[in-house]
Design a protein around this motif. Structure first.
Motif, PDB file in Angstrom:
ATOM      1  N   SER A  64     -10.072 -19.473  60.136  1.00  0.00           N
ATOM      2  CA  SER A  64      -8.862 -19.880  60.870  1.00  0.00           C
ATOM      3  C   SER A  64      -7.629 -19.716  59.983  1.00  0.00           C
ATOM      4  O   SER A  64      -6.571 -19.309  60.429  1.00  0.00           O
ATOM      5  CB  SER A  64      -8.985 -21.325  61.345  1.00  0.00           C
ATOM      6  OG  SER A  64      -9.173 -22.184  60.244  1.00  0.00           O
ATOM      7  N   THR A  66      -4.402 -17.344  60.832  1.00  0.00           N
ATOM      8  CA  THR A  66      -3.106 -17.985  61.095  1.00  0.00           C
ATOM      9  C   THR A  66      -2.288 -18.084  59.806  1.00  0.00           C
ATOM     10  O   THR A  66      -1.502 -17.210  59.513  1.00  0.00           O
ATOM     11  CB  THR A  66      -3.318 -19.370  61.727  1.00  0.00           C
ATOM     12  OG1 THR A  66      -4.174 -20.149  60.874  1.00  0.00           O
ATOM     13  CG2 THR A  66      -3.947 -19.255  63.091  1.00  0.00           C
ATOM     14  N   LEU A  97      -2.469 -12.829  62.032  1.00  0.00           N
ATOM     15  CA  LEU A  97      -1.586 -12.869  63.207  1.00  0.00           C
ATOM     16  C   LEU A  97      -0.112 -12.894  62.815  1.00  0.00           C
ATOM     17  O   LEU A  97       0.728 -12.308  63.496  1.00  0.00           O
ATOM     18  CB  LEU A  97      -1.917 -14.092  64.077  1.00  0.00           C
ATOM     19  CG  LEU A  97      -3.200 -13.980  64.897  1.00  0.00           C
ATOM     20  CD1 LEU A  97      -3.645 -15.347  65.378  1.00  0.00           C
ATOM     21  CD2 LEU A  97      -3.019 -13.050  66.087  1.00  0.00           C
ATOM     22  N   VAL A  98       0.210 -13.552  61.699  1.00  0.00           N
ATOM     23  CA  VAL A  98       1.605 -13.596  61.231  1.00  0.00           C
ATOM     24  C   VAL A  98       2.003 -12.238  60.661  1.00  0.00           C
ATOM     25  O   VAL A  98       3.105 -11.746  60.900  1.00  0.00           O
ATOM     26  CB  VAL A  98       1.798 -14.713  60.173  1.00  0.00           C
ATOM     27  CG1 VAL A  98       3.218 -14.723  59.653  1.00  0.00           C
ATOM     28  CG2 VAL A  98       1.437 -16.063  60.770  1.00  0.00           C
ATOM     29  N   ASP A 150     -12.465 -21.563  64.625  1.00  0.00           N
ATOM     30  CA  ASP A 150     -11.519 -20.480  64.302  1.00  0.00           C
ATOM     31  C   ASP A 150     -10.938 -19.859  65.562  1.00  0.00           C
ATOM     32  O   ASP A 150      -9.774 -19.458  65.583  1.00  0.00           O
ATOM     33  CB  ASP A 150     -12.213 -19.406  63.459  1.00  0.00           C
ATOM     34  CG  ASP A 150     -12.697 -19.947  62.124  1.00  0.00           C
ATOM     35  OD1 ASP A 150     -12.126 -20.955  61.688  1.00  0.00           O
ATOM     36  OD2 ASP A 150     -13.630 -19.381  61.535  1.00  0.00           O
ATOM     37  N   THR A 207      -7.955 -21.739  67.053  1.00  0.00           N
ATOM     38  CA  THR A 207      -6.652 -21.674  66.381  1.00  0.00           C
ATOM     39  C   THR A 207      -5.738 -20.605  66.981  1.00  0.00           C
ATOM     40  O   THR A 207      -4.535 -20.646  66.770  1.00  0.00           O
ATOM     41  CB  THR A 207      -6.811 -21.361  64.877  1.00  0.00           C
ATOM     42  OG1 THR A 207      -7.453 -20.090  64.739  1.00  0.00           O
ATOM     43  CG2 THR A 207      -7.605 -22.428  64.165  1.00  0.00           C
ATOM     44  N   ILE A 208      -6.306 -19.633  67.712  1.00  0.00           N
ATOM     45  CA  ILE A 208      -5.445 -18.553  68.216  1.00  0.00           C
ATOM     46  C   ILE A 208      -4.924 -18.821  69.630  1.00  0.00           C
ATOM     47  O   ILE A 208      -4.194 -18.011  70.179  1.00  0.00           O
ATOM     48  CB  ILE A 208      -6.139 -17.167  68.140  1.00  0.00           C
ATOM     49  CG1 ILE A 208      -7.308 -17.070  69.102  1.00  0.00           C
ATOM     50  CG2 ILE A 208      -6.560 -16.846  66.740  1.00  0.00           C
ATOM     51  CD1 ILE A 208      -7.860 -15.658  69.185  1.00  0.00           C
ATOM     52  N   ALA A 238      -1.185 -19.087  69.379  1.00  0.00           N
ATOM     53  CA  ALA A 238      -0.627 -17.801  68.934  1.00  0.00           C
ATOM     54  C   ALA A 238      -0.589 -16.785  70.073  1.00  0.00           C
ATOM     55  O   ALA A 238       0.324 -15.967  70.153  1.00  0.00           O
ATOM     56  CB  ALA A 238      -1.455 -17.248  67.774  1.00  0.00           C
ATOM     57  N   ILE A 292       2.789 -20.217  65.674  1.00  0.00           N
ATOM     58  CA  ILE A 292       1.719 -20.987  65.025  1.00  0.00           C
ATOM     59  C   ILE A 292       2.376 -22.209  64.406  1.00  0.00           C
ATOM     60  O   ILE A 292       3.270 -22.074  63.556  1.00  0.00           O
ATOM     61  CB  ILE A 292       0.989 -20.163  63.950  1.00  0.00           C
ATOM     62  CG1 ILE A 292       0.142 -19.063  64.604  1.00  0.00           C
ATOM     63  CG2 ILE A 292       0.105 -21.042  63.089  1.00  0.00           C
ATOM     64  CD1 ILE A 292      -0.488 -18.110  63.623  1.00  0.00           C
ATOM     65  N   VAL A 305       2.214 -25.306  61.993  1.00  0.00           N
ATOM     66  CA  VAL A 305       1.449 -25.604  60.788  1.00  0.00           C
ATOM     67  C   VAL A 305       1.841 -26.971  60.257  1.00  0.00           C
ATOM     68  O   VAL A 305       3.018 -27.315  60.232  1.00  0.00           O
ATOM     69  CB  VAL A 305       1.754 -24.545  59.688  1.00  0.00           C
ATOM     70  CG1 VAL A 305       0.879 -24.766  58.479  1.00  0.00           C
ATOM     71  CG2 VAL A 305       1.586 -23.145  60.220  1.00  0.00           C
ATOM     72  N   THR A 339       6.832 -23.905  61.922  1.00  0.00           N
ATOM     73  CA  THR A 339       6.351 -23.053  63.010  1.00  0.00           C
ATOM     74  C   THR A 339       6.643 -21.609  62.642  1.00  0.00           C
ATOM     75  O   THR A 339       7.769 -21.274  62.284  1.00  0.00           O
ATOM     76  CB  THR A 339       7.065 -23.393  64.335  1.00  0.00           C
ATOM     77  OG1 THR A 339       6.831 -24.767  64.624  1.00  0.00           O
ATOM     78  CG2 THR A 339       6.529 -22.557  65.474  1.00  0.00           C
ATOM     79  N   THR A 388       4.478 -15.342  65.943  1.00  0.00           N
ATOM     80  CA  THR A 388       3.345 -14.404  66.058  1.00  0.00           C
ATOM     81  C   THR A 388       3.483 -13.602  67.354  1.00  0.00           C
ATOM     82  O   THR A 388       2.640 -13.710  68.244  1.00  0.00           O
ATOM     83  CB  THR A 388       1.992 -15.151  66.067  1.00  0.00           C
ATOM     84  OG1 THR A 388       2.006 -16.078  67.165  1.00  0.00           O
ATOM     85  CG2 THR A 388       1.723 -15.885  64.797  1.00  0.00           C
TER      86      THR A 388
END
Length: 672
Positions: free
Chosen positions: A399, A403, A420-421, A440, A443-444, A447, A453, A455, A463, A466
Motif C-alpha cells: 500500500s 500511494t 500512483l503519485v 493494499d 488504499t486505491i 485515488a 491520496i 496521508v 493530501t 493522483t
C-alpha cells in the motif's frame, strides 16, 4: 582554465553585466520596479545566449561554476544600476513632455542568475548524464540532470555567512558554511588579512549585527523508469535547493535540474559508517509536467490527421478501426479491448459540479481473463502510448509503494511518493491485480475516484494529487463462472469494481475456428516476408503518430453532449438500474458518469467537438461488454473473440437499431 573570460583585458564581471543589460533588460526592469528588498529574485539566462555572446566565458562558466557564478550574481547588481539609469533617463524625457508619477526604483541585493540548459546540449552525456552515470569526473562542473522527484524535505533556514573581526589587526572578513560538514560554519583558524605583514592572529570576535540567512530544502530525484533498460535499478541523487528555488517542486513532479555536483557527509547514524554522498547544489530547476501536457505538435502532423478524417468522411467507423488496428498490432483481433484501451487513454472531460466538487475525466480499465489472453501485452503497449507511465505488479506493490510512504532521513520524517503519485497526469498499470493484499487494494479507492491520496503518517498530514488512469489486469479465481457476479469471480470488492469504467472479461473458450485464425496470424508474424499487415499499419499509424494523436485530441477537444446522446444514455441507465440483479456492483451512479466519459472519449477519438448518438451507443456497447449478463445486446460477454468487421458502419447500423428498439420497448413498459 580560468582566463580573463574576454578579449582586450575586459574583466568577466563587466562582460556578464553587458550581456545581462543587452539580453535581459525586461527581467532587470521588473526586478528594480519590485517593492520588496528582502526577497530573492531569480534572473533566468539561456546558456546558449551566453555561448553566443562570449564563447570562452561560457566555457569557463561550464567548467568552473563555483568561481564564475558568484561573479554572475555581482554582475546582476551592476546591470541593475545600468537599467536603473536608463529608466530614469526615459522617465525624465517623459516628464519634460507631461507630468507623470512613476513608481520608486531600487537596486535589489539578492538577485540570483539561473542558468537554463536547453536544446542539443541536453543530449550531451558529459554535461547531462543519467543519474546512474554520475561519477567523480563530473564534480565541480555545471551539470544538468533529468528525473522525477520522489522525496521532498521540509524547508529549513540556514545561516549564509558570519562576519568576524580580528582582535589584533581589526581586519573584518566573512566566513561561509561548508556543505560537506552539514552546512555548519567553521570557526576561522587564522586571520586572512593580506596587508604588508601577515597578521596570523587566532583571536576573533563574531559581529552579530549583520547575519545573513537562506531558505534551504533537500529533495531527492530518481531516474525516470521509461529511459531505463530491463533489470536496471533506478538510481537517485540528493538535490539542494536554496532561496527562490525552495518549494517550487513536489513529490511526483518530473524535473530538469542544473547545478554543481559536490559531496556531503551522510548523517550520523548509530552503527552506520559515515560516508561522503554525492549531492547536486541546484542553480536552476524546471518542472516539465506542464510542458508534457501541452506538447507542441507540428502543423504538418495536424494536417495529416485532418486529411485522414476527410478521407473517411463517409465511413467514419472504418477510419476509427484503422486507428484501433495500430493498438497492440501483434495481438490478433480483440476489437473490444483495443477500443476500450483507446477510450481509456483518451478519457473524458473533467468538470466541476454544482457543489464545486471535481468530477474526474480519467477512465479506468480492468481486464479479467484467463492466462495467455494478452492482458500484459495491452498493459505494456498502453504504457508506451502514455506520456507518463508507471508499471507495477500486485505482488510487487505494498500500500505504501502504491500511494505514499513515510521515511526517516537524518532524524527527520519525509514522504516518499509511490506509484500512483509518480503517475500523476499519466497512466498507472497494475498487473496481477488479484495478487494484491486486501488491505493494499483498499488504499486505491480514494485515488481512483477522488484522484487524491490523504496521508496521515508520522505526524505528516497532507493530501497528494493522483490524476492518473488506472489500468489493471487480473486472472479470475479458478474457473470463471458466468452465472456468478464479477465480485465472486475475481475476489475484488463491489466498491472497487464500481470504480472501473470498463471491466472486460477475456475467457479462453477453446473455439477451434478462432484458434485456427489466431495460429495462422502468429505464424505469419514469424515469417517477415508474409507479414504485410503489420507493415501497412506501421506505415500509416506508427507508435509515435498514435501517441501524438491521443495527445492532440485530449488537448484540442472538449466534447459537449447533444440532446440525442443525453436521451440514449439516460434511458439505458434507467434500464440497467431496473434489471440489475447480478451486476449490482456495476450499476451505480458511477456507471452513468462512466457512460458520459466514454461517450466523450469516443467523440474525441472520432475527431469531433460534440457527442452524438453514435458515441453514446458505442459507450453503451463498451459497458455491455463489461456485463456478464447483457441487458441489451445478444452477447456472451466475452471480449476475447470480438474481431474487426469488414464493414463497421453497416454493423453499427444493426446494433443501433437493436439498442434503440430495446430502449423503446423499455419505455413502453414503464409507461404502462
Amino acid at each position: 582554465m580560468g582566463g580573463d573570460g574576454g578579449c582586450d583585458g575586459v574583466g568577466p564581471e563587466k562582460i556578464l553585466s553587458d550581456f545581462l543589460t543587452e539580453y535581459h533588460s525586461d527581467q532587470l526592469q521588473s526586478i528594480i520596479l519590485s517593492s520588496d528588498h528582502r526577497l530573492h529574485y531569480p534572473l533566468y539566462v539561456d546558456f546558449a545566449e551566453v555561448m553566443e555572446h562570449d564563447s570562452p566565458l561560457a566555457h569557463d562558466i561550464l567548467f568552473e561554476p563555483m568561481e564564475y557564478m558568484p561573479l554572475f550574481d555581482k554582475a546582476a547588481k551592476s546591470a541593475q544600476e545600468t537599467a536603473c539609469e536608463r529608466l530614469k533617463k526615459i522617465w525624465e524625457h517623459e516628464n519634460s513632455q507631461k507630468a507623470v508619477d512613476h513608481p520608486p526604483l531600487s537596486i535589489k541585493e539578492f538577485v540570483h542568475i539561473r542558468i537554463e540548459v536547453r536544446g542539443p546540449m541536453l543530449d550531451n552525456p558529459e554535461f547531462c548524464p543519467s543519474i546512474g552515470r554520475v561519477r567523480v569526473k563530473h564534480r565541480g562542473i555545471l551539470l544538468t540532470l533529468k528525473g522525477t522527484v520522489i522525496r521532498s524535505g521540509a524547508v529549513k533556514m540556514i545561516e549564509g555567512e558570519r562576519e568576524y573581526e580580528c582582535r589584533k589587526c581589526k581586519h573584518r572578513f566573512k566566513v561561509h558554511p561548508e556543505l560537506e560538514s552539514r552546512n555548519s560554519i567553521p570557526k576561522p583558524i587564522f586571520c586572512p588579512s593580506q596587508k604588508q605583514k601577515y597578521c596570523e592572529s587566532t583571536n576573533f570576535q563574531l559581529l552579530e549585527g549583520n547575519r545573513v540567512c537562506h531558505d534551504y530544502q533537500e529533495i531527492k530525484i530518481q531516474e525516470s523508469t521509461q529511459v531505463l533498460g530491463v533489470g536496471a535499478i533506478p538510481r537517485s541523487i540528493l538535490v539542494i535547493l536554496q532561496d527562490d528555488l525552495v518549494d517550487i517542486v513536489k513529490a511526483g513532479d518530473d524535473v530538469i535540474v542544473t547545478g554543481v555536483l559536490t559531496a556531503k557527509w551522510s548523517p550520523d547514524l548509530k552503527d552506520v559508517r559515515c560516508d561522503l554522498e554525492p549531492v547536486l547544489v541546484a542553480n536552476y530547476v524546471r518542472r516539465i509536467n506542464e510542458i508534457k501536457l501541452d506538447v507542441e505538435i507540428p502543423k504538418e502532423v495536424i494536417q495529416q490527421f485532418e486529411n485522414f478524417w476527410s478521407e473517411f468522411k463517409d465511413t467514419p467507423l472504418k477510419g476509427r478501426n484503422a486507428i484501433l488496428r495500430a493498438i497492440c498490432p501483434q495481438v490478433y483481433g480483440l476489437f473490444t479491448v483495443k477500443l476500450a484501451v483507446a477510450l481509456t487513454l483518451i478519457g473524458g472531460v473533467q468538470h466541476v459540479d454544482a457543489s464545486g466538487t471535481k468530477v474526474r475525466g480519467e477512465s479506468h480499465l480492468l481486464l479479467v481473463g484467463d492466462p495467455g489472453t494478452g492482458k500484459s501485452q495491452f498493459l505494456k503497449f498502453a504504457a508506451k502510448l502514455s506520456k507518463r507511465s508507471v508499471i507495477t505488479t500486485g505482488l510487487g506493490s505494498t500500500s505504501a509503494g502504491l500511494t505514499v510512504t513515510a521515511v526517516k532521513d537524518g532524524g527527520e520524517w519525509m514522504l516518499e511518493a509511490g506509484a500512483l503519485v509518480l503517475a500523476d497526469g499519466g497512466l498507472c498499470c497494475i498487473d496481477e491485480f488479484d495478487s494484491m493484499r486486501e488491505h493494499d487494494r483498499a488504499t486505491i479507492h480514494e485515488a481512483m475516484e477522488q484522484q487524491t491520496i490523504s496521508v496521515a503518517k508520522a505526524g505528516l498530514v497532507t493530501t497528494l494529487s493522483t490524476r492518473s488512469i488506472v489500468f489493471g489486469a487480473t486472472n479470475p479465481k479458478g474457473q470463471y463462472d458466468p452465472d456468478q457476479s464479477l465480485s465472486v469471480n475475481t475476489t475484488l470488492s463491489g466498491p472497487l469494481i464500481s470504480r472501473f469504467d470498463i471491466v472486460l472479461v477475456l475467457l479462453d473458450t477453446k473455439n477451434p475456428d478462432w484458434d485456427k485464425v489466431v495460429s495462422d496470424h502468429i505464424l505469419d508474424q514469424a515469417e517477415p516476408e508474409k507479414d504485410k499487415f503489420h507493415e501497412d499499419i506501421s506505415k500509416k499509424w506508427s507508435l509515435s503518430l498514435l501517441r501524438r494523436y491521443i495527445q492532440y485530441v485530449r488537448g484540442k477537444f472538449r466534447p459537449i453532449l447533444t440532446k440525442e446522446a443525453e436521451n440514449v444514455i439516460s434511458r439505458y441507465y434507467q434500464l440497467q438500474r431496473r434489471s440489475a440483479t447480478e451486476n449490482a456492483a456495476r450499476t451505480t451512479v458511477r456507471m452513468l458518469e462512466s457512460l458520459i466519459r466514454l461517450a466523450q472519449a469516443h467523440a474525441r477519438l472520432m475527431f469531433r467537438k460534440e457527442v452524438t448518438q453514435l458515441d453514446a451507443i458505442t459507450a453503451i456497447l463498451c459497458i455491455e461488454s463489461s456485463m456478464t449478463t447483457s441487458a441489451i445486446v445478444d452477447s456472451s460477454g466475452n471480449a476475447l473473440h470480438s474481431n474487426f468487421t469488414d464493414d463497421p458502419d453497416q454493423e453499427y447500423a444493426k446494433q443501433e437499431k437493436q439498442i434503440l428498439e430495446k430502449l423503446n420497448t423499455f419505455d413502453d413498459i414503464i409507461s404502462i
